[in-house]
Scaffold this active site. Structure first.
Site, PDB file in Angstrom:
ATOM      1  N   HIS A  80       0.839  -1.229   0.193  1.00 58.27           N
ATOM      2  CA  HIS A  80       0.111   0.127  -0.135  1.00 58.27           C
ATOM      3  C   HIS A  80       0.949   1.332  -0.175  1.00 58.27           C
ATOM      4  CE1 HIS A  80      -2.751   2.879   2.171  1.00 58.27           C
ATOM      5  NE2 HIS A  80      -3.351   2.582   1.294  1.00 58.27           N
ATOM      6  N   HIS A 104      -0.883  10.337  -2.866  1.00 54.59           N
ATOM      7  CA  HIS A 104      -2.261   9.981  -2.409  1.00 54.59           C
ATOM      8  C   HIS A 104      -2.941  11.124  -2.286  1.00 54.59           C
ATOM      9  CE1 HIS A 104      -5.045   9.587   0.894  1.00 54.59           C
ATOM     10  NE2 HIS A 104      -5.200   8.232   0.359  1.00 54.59           N
TER      11      HIS A 104
HETATM   12  O1  G3P Z   1      -6.597   1.835  -2.564  1.00 55.34           O
HETATM   13  C1  G3P Z   1      -6.810   1.191  -1.659  1.00 55.34           C
HETATM   14  C2  G3P Z   1      -6.551   1.977  -0.274  1.00 55.34           C
HETATM   15  O2  G3P Z   1      -5.327   2.746  -0.489  1.00 55.34           O
HETATM   16  C3  G3P Z   1      -7.683   2.846  -0.071  1.00 55.34           C
HETATM   17  O3  G3P Z   1      -7.437   4.219   0.486  1.00 55.34           O
HETATM   18  O4  G3P Z   1      -6.963   6.392   0.858  1.00 55.34           O
HETATM   19  O5  G3P Z   1      -4.884   4.860   1.124  1.00 55.34           O
HETATM   20  O6  G3P Z   1      -6.090   5.466  -1.056  1.00 55.34           O
HETATM   21  P1  G3P Z   1      -6.160   5.285   0.426  1.00 55.34           P
HETATM   22 CA    CA Z   2      -5.025   3.827  -2.743  1.00 60.22          CA
END
Ligand code: G3P
Ligand code: CA
Length: 313
Positions: free
Chosen positions: A42, A84
């Site tokens: 992530h 992000h």
């Molecule tokens: O894309 C999966 C997860 O990353 C969603 O949350 O806000 O970290 O993009 P975010």
């Molecule tokens: Ca994401």
């Protein structure tokens, strides 16, 4: 007597083999497009390195990620970059470098990505905020991310706030498909070592990809919060299946409503959950235990985690 001994031994060996297979995860399958319980880094290995930078992506590869995640934003001159946030101030030193370029939004000074050219963004330090040793790390373009990861892991880009960019005449979906095509990654199976899945919280974005861009790659719909209850019903999932191949609910939704996994699987939809973090393992002792429960007991197919090294294989 000998026959009884032999039978006992065979039973013992069989039991041990099954136990070992269970411990090692051997024989575990997953719903397409995943082929096994899948580790998605992530924002890269973002617990340890500045999110969405090349060092974070490289560390994710080093820690055995099956897929690496870039969130995508668009610069003023129309280049996809890995960030992000819609704005630059949390993860770069933009406030120091461009103090006069801030916009006031709801009483807060903010520096939108779309106000800056790639050349300007490249002058920023995207590493120091995380740790001094990353000082000087640049914001990565999507192309640089692909160059690093292609041939080593899958890529799961997220179209972030595409509606915001659409209002600025910056259309995200064609840009994403164009760059994937340029890298020969725009068809399923085009590069077996680099499967690509596209994810979004925007149903509209996935519909544009599917219907206008004729995207054949797997599409995953992200959601969370109270809406998940309705979306996780057979009726809700059937609606999502019109434009998505898989669902990606928040982990809390799956923990509270585990049947969402079986219902999605019945429809042939994969289930990816977000986001497991060592700093927030919820009711579990640690993040490895949390991920193990989600994978082995609740049978989710893939997990986004900030801690790829904690993924239970
Ligand atoms: O894309 C999966 C997860 O990353 C969603 O949350 O806000 O970290 O993009 P975010
Ligand atoms: Ca994401």
């Amino acid at each position: 007597m000998n026959a009884l001994l032999l039978l006992t031994r065979i039973a013992a060996v069989t039991l041990t083999t099954f136990l070992l297979m269970g411990m090692l995860g051997v024989g575990e399958s997953a719903t397409a497009p995943y082929t096994k319980p899948t580790l998605i880094a992530h924002r890269g290995a973002s617990a340890y390195a500045p999110e969405h930078t090349l060092p974070a992506y490289q560390l994710a590869l080093d820690q055995g990620a099956d897929f690496v995640e870039p969130d995508l934003q668009i610069t003023k001159d129309g280049v996809l970059v890995c960030l992000h946030d819609l704005t630059l101030e949390r993860t770069t030193n933009v406030a120091k470098v461009f103090p006069d370029r801030a916009k006031m939004v709801r009483g807060k000074m903010t520096w939108p990505v779309s106000d800056f050219t790639l050349e300007e963004i490249r002058t920023l330090d995207a590493g120091s905020w995380k740790e001094e040793k990353y000082k000087g790390t640049k914001v990565a373009t999507f192309q640089e991310m692909i160059d690093l990861v292609k041939g080593k892991a899958g890529i799961i880009p997220e179209t972030k706030s595409p509606e915001t960019y659409g209002k600025l005449r910056l259309k995200m979906e064609p840009l994403v498909m164009e760059i994937l095509k340029k890298n020969k990654l725009d068809e399923p199976g085009a590069d077996p070592k680099t499967p690509v899945i596209i994810q979004s919280f925007s149903a509209e974005s996935l519909k544009i990809l599917k219907n206008e861009q004729k995207c054949k790659l797997p599409l995953v719909f992200l959601f969370g919060g109270p809406r998940a209850k309705e979306m996780g019903t057979p009726e809700g999932l059937a609606k999502l299946k019109e434009f998505a191949d898989g669902i990606a609910p928040h982990k809390d939704n799956v923990l509270a409503q585990p049947e969402i996994v079986t219902e999605a699987h019945k429809l042939g939809m994969s289930v990816t959950v977000w986001t497991c973090r060592a700093k927030d393992p919820g009711k579990f002792e640690n993040v490895r235990e949390e991920m193990n429960h989600l994978l082995r007991n609740l049978k989710v197919d893939a997990i986004f985690t900030d801690n790829p090294d904690q993924f239970p294989r």
